[in-house]
Design a protein around this motif. Structure first.
Motif, short mmCIF file in Angstrom:
data_model
loop_
_atom_site.label_atom_id
_atom_site.label_comp_id
_atom_site.label_asym_id
_atom_site.label_seq_id
_atom_site.Cartn_x
_atom_site.Cartn_y
_atom_site.Cartn_z
N SER A 137 -6.74 0.44 4.52
CA SER A 137 -7.44 -0.22 3.42
C SER A 137 -8.14 0.80 2.54
O SER A 137 -8.81 1.71 3.04
CB SER A 137 -8.46 -1.21 3.97
N MET A 138 -7.91 0.65 1.26
CA MET A 138 -8.49 1.49 0.21
C MET A 138 -7.90 2.90 0.16
O MET A 138 -8.38 3.73 -0.61
CB MET A 138 -10.02 1.56 0.31
N LEU A 139 -6.85 3.18 0.95
CA LEU A 139 -6.11 4.41 0.71
C LEU A 139 -5.51 4.34 -0.68
O LEU A 139 -4.97 3.31 -1.07
CB LEU A 139 -4.98 4.59 1.73
N PRO A 140 -5.56 5.42 -1.45
CA PRO A 140 -5.04 5.36 -2.82
C PRO A 140 -3.54 5.11 -2.88
O PRO A 140 -2.82 5.28 -1.89
CB PRO A 140 -5.39 6.74 -3.39
N SER A 141 -3.08 4.72 -4.03
CA SER A 141 -1.65 4.58 -4.29
C SER A 141 -0.93 5.90 -4.00
O SER A 141 -1.51 6.98 -4.07
CB SER A 141 -1.45 4.19 -5.76
N LYS A 142 0.35 5.77 -3.64
CA LYS A 142 1.24 6.91 -3.40
C LYS A 142 0.95 7.64 -2.09
O LYS A 142 1.48 8.73 -1.86
CB LYS A 142 1.24 7.90 -4.57
N HIS A 143 0.12 7.09 -1.22
CA HIS A 143 -0.11 7.65 0.10
C HIS A 143 0.69 6.82 1.11
O HIS A 143 0.54 5.60 1.18
CB HIS A 143 -1.59 7.64 0.46
N MET A 144 1.55 7.49 1.87
CA MET A 144 2.40 6.82 2.83
C MET A 144 1.84 6.97 4.25
O MET A 144 1.13 7.93 4.56
CB MET A 144 3.81 7.40 2.78
N ILE A 145 2.19 6.00 5.10
CA ILE A 145 1.66 5.97 6.47
C ILE A 145 2.82 5.87 7.45
O ILE A 145 3.76 5.09 7.26
CB ILE A 145 0.73 4.75 6.67
N SER A 146 2.74 6.64 8.52
CA SER A 146 3.66 6.46 9.65
C SER A 146 2.83 6.16 10.90
O SER A 146 1.69 6.59 11.02
CB SER A 146 4.54 7.69 9.87
N LEU A 147 3.43 5.43 11.81
CA LEU A 147 2.73 4.95 13.01
C LEU A 147 3.60 5.24 14.21
O LEU A 147 4.80 4.96 14.21
CB LEU A 147 2.48 3.44 12.87
N GLU A 148 3.01 5.82 15.25
CA GLU A 148 3.79 6.22 16.42
C GLU A 148 2.93 6.13 17.66
O GLU A 148 1.83 6.71 17.71
CB GLU A 148 4.30 7.65 16.23
N GLU A 149 3.42 5.41 18.66
CA GLU A 149 2.65 5.31 19.90
C GLU A 149 3.03 6.42 20.87
O GLU A 149 4.16 6.93 20.87
CB GLU A 149 2.88 3.94 20.56
N SER A 150 2.07 6.83 21.68
CA SER A 150 2.30 7.85 22.69
C SER A 150 3.26 7.33 23.74
O SER A 150 3.24 6.16 24.10
CB SER A 150 0.97 8.24 23.34
#
Length: 626
Positions: free
Chosen positions: A187-200
């Motif tokens: 939430s509230m990360l600016p536009s054009k910022h991508m996120i990846s998610l990975e569990e241990s």
């Protein structure tokens, strides 16, 4: 100046569709007979499966493979290999984009579409086939909490995120299979910022990596079941970093600071950082996983993969090499083993397992044998450029296809290009140029081809073309996406040096690319046309704006797909229209059921047959097919 062909950006308009249909008819009239003869041979090669993705679970390995007419998901358990899913059961012209089994392997998530990034994502019970949940849109990185709850990343390509940030942007959502969901990260990360998610794989931690523009990233981590514990654990500043795993109270991370070749560090909960594996002085680290009490890492050595094993202390154990240049991908910890996919110019795929320190082949196939060589060509500024040369072991020729990309830190490593095997069998050869802008020599190599330094990219590719011409070759240049931009620039600037160009799914209007689809994501790579300083150099490299009426351009094929929701098809359409205006022999092929990530195997096979038909025409390999 007003763009006379901007109407072609409205690809659903009657005027644009009439243009597309006329162009497709023109192409078929010219090349249909040759293409129809090539297609059965391509489909024969398609009988040899290729692995798209590999995922492990507690009840076996899941492999997503492309076969002659479909995508198939297999489960490999010991000596058994069973079909779990195939794309034909999902509809016509369907590709399965990705798969992700739950840790137990009793559920599997998969996404499918007709080539667009936007897809339908389903979760099914592996044994019963019962549908558990469904999502629509651009969805990725499903991470399981239990059978009924999971996290996923949603990409918002237009409009706004739930917290009001303008797209393009990504958010992590927690979802229950009942359909209830909420944003839990971003939430509230600016536009054009991508996120990846990975569990241990070996702890109760989960990692979220925020990336901006292929140039910097930072890592958050916390307890899998409690997003409120997710906090920043590593920020390398103006560098890229990626999580490896959480072991004995330490977060292991790969970071590309210093010379940008990559090293492994471990950071404790109190913030203390220790270097585990230092930066190699020559070769870039590609990825690393923790497996039992070891780190398994892949390095690029002359754009080919080598594996190295280390103790968790960083002490070197051994190196694993292969008989020929190849690519290791999808390295992962499967608890009691480490697995990966290996491919090469004549190896569609092999799935390997590392048990303790031994390498074991689990699954795989080979194709016809080809020969390869490696060269270093001096670029305009004396920089050595690595080039792969792939050819028929029994005979050589003077007819070449030169492939390039040069952007986003993406490396062109040895891959199985099935349709290029036909070219080799019929008397052609192909070359792959590892030019600046890619990742073959680390992050500095990438940075040397970004933004205003893109002239290095074109200078490198031009130097390889000049070398090939000095060796007596006829040359067709071939590139896709950013590689299409590369070929467009060379085509417009140096028409006398090449014999033809194949320009696929390309960016060609560099003054409007950021206004089309998700193009604004690429501003960190190319620059911002709305800024005068950036617009100045972008106007110089934009192929669409630099066509000259007095130039004698060689033949070219431009191809795209209407399902491409990443690079707008208008780039290809407008460029072809402007070539028509200048009286240049050009061919436009527009597939109605393919996108940037590909197409159904049969549609893909027809596209490749058409590409080869044009190449054969330019290189005069088509005589034997008439």
């Amino acid at each position: 100046m007003e763009d006379p062909y901007i109407f072609l950006e409205n690809i659903n308009s009657t005027k644009a569709l009439d243009f597309i249909n006329a162009k497709n008819r023109f192409f078929r009239e010219k090349f249909g007979a040759i293409s129809d003869k090539l297609l059965p041979r391509i489909l024969q090669l398609y009988n040899i499966p290729t692995a798209v993705q590999l995922k492990c679970s507690r009840n076996g390995l899941y492999i997503l493979a492309r076969t002659v007419d479909r995508f198939t998901v297999y489960r490999v358990w010991g000596s058994d290999k069973n079909i779990v899913l195939d794309s034909k059961s999902l509809g016509d012209n369907v590709i399965i984009q990705w798969i992700n089994p739950s840790p137990s392997g009793d559920l599997i998530a998969f996404a499918y579409s007709s080539g667009s990034d936007a897809a339908i994502t389903k979760i099914i019970d592996v044994e019963s086939g019962e549908e558990v949940d469904e999502l629509k849109g651009v969805v990725s990185n499903i991470n399981w909490i239990d059978r009924y709850r999971y996290y996923y990343v949603r990409f918002y390509k237009d409009g706004r995120t739930p917290d009001g940030v303008e797209a393009p942007a990504e958010r992590v959502l927690l979802r229950e299979t009942s359909g209830c969901e909420e944003v839990v990260f971003g939430s509230m990360l600016p536009s054009k910022h991508m996120i990846s998610l990975e569990e241990s794989k070996i702890s109760n931690r989960v990692f979220t990596t925020v990336t901006y523009g292929w140039i910097r990233s930072w890592i958050y981590a916390g307890l899998l079941e409690d997003p409120s514990t997710w906090r920043l654990v590593y920020n390398p500043g103006e560098a890229l970093a990626y999580p490896i795993d959480y072991v004995d109270g330490r977060y292991f991370v790969t970071v590309y600071d210093g010379n940008g070749l990559g090293r492994v560090v471990a950071t404790r909960e109190d913030g203390y950082i220790e270097e585990i594996i230092g930066e190699d002085p020559r070769y870039p680290l590609q990825e690393a996983v923790v497996y039992l009490d070891k780190i398994v890492a892949t390095y690029l050595v002359n754009a080919s993969s080598k594996l190295r094993l280390y103790k968790l202390s960083g002490e070197f154990i051994k190196e694993i090499t292969f008989d020929k240049p190849g690519t290791v991908s999808q390295l992962q910890n499967c608890i009691d083993c480490c697995t990966f996919i290996y491919t090469s110019f004549d190896v569609p795929y092999k799935v390997y397992m590392i048990k303790k320190e031994d390498l074991i082949e689990v699954d795989g196939v080979s194709a016809i044998n080809v020969c390869s060589e490696e060269h270093y060509i001096e670029s305009f500024d004396k920089t050595p450029i690595h080039v792969f040369h792939v050819y028929n072991c029994r005979r050589r020729s003077n007819k070449a296809v030169l492939i390039g990309y040069g952007g986003f830190g993406i490396s062109l490593t040895p891959r199985y290009l099935d349709y290029m095997l036909l070219l080799i069998d019929d008397g052609g050869e192909y070359f792959i140029a590892n030019i600046r802008g890619g990742g073959e020599h680390g992050r500095k190599w990438h940075k040397a081809g970004r933004r205003e330094k893109r002239e290095n990219v074109y200078g490198d590719f031009l130097s390889v073309i000049k070398w090939l011409k000095s060796q007596g070759y006829r040359v067709v240049i071939h590139g896709r996406s950013n590689g299409g931009l590369l070929c467009g620039v060379i085509y417009v600037r140096y028409p006398d040096l090449i014999d033809g160009a194949v320009i696929g799914y390309p960016l060609l209007d560099m003054l409007r690319y950021h206004k089309l689809y998700i193009g604004s994501l690429w501003i960190p790579e190319y620059g911002d046309p709305d800024k005068p300083s950036d617009r100045d150099y972008l106007s110089r490299i934009s192929p669409y704006h630099n066509l000259r009426e007095d130039a004698r351009y060689p033949k070219c094929l431009i191809y795209t797909g209407l399902s491409d929701d990443r690079v707008h098809p208008g780039h290809a359409l407008k460029f072809s229209a402007k070539l028509d205006e200048h009286g240049v022999e050009n061919y436009l092929r527009v597939e109605t059921a393919s996108g940037h990530i590909g197409a159904d195997p049969m549609i893909s096979g027809k596209e490749k047959a058409d590409i080869l038909a044009f190449i054969y025409y330019v290189l005069q390999l088509d005589e034997k097919l008439k």
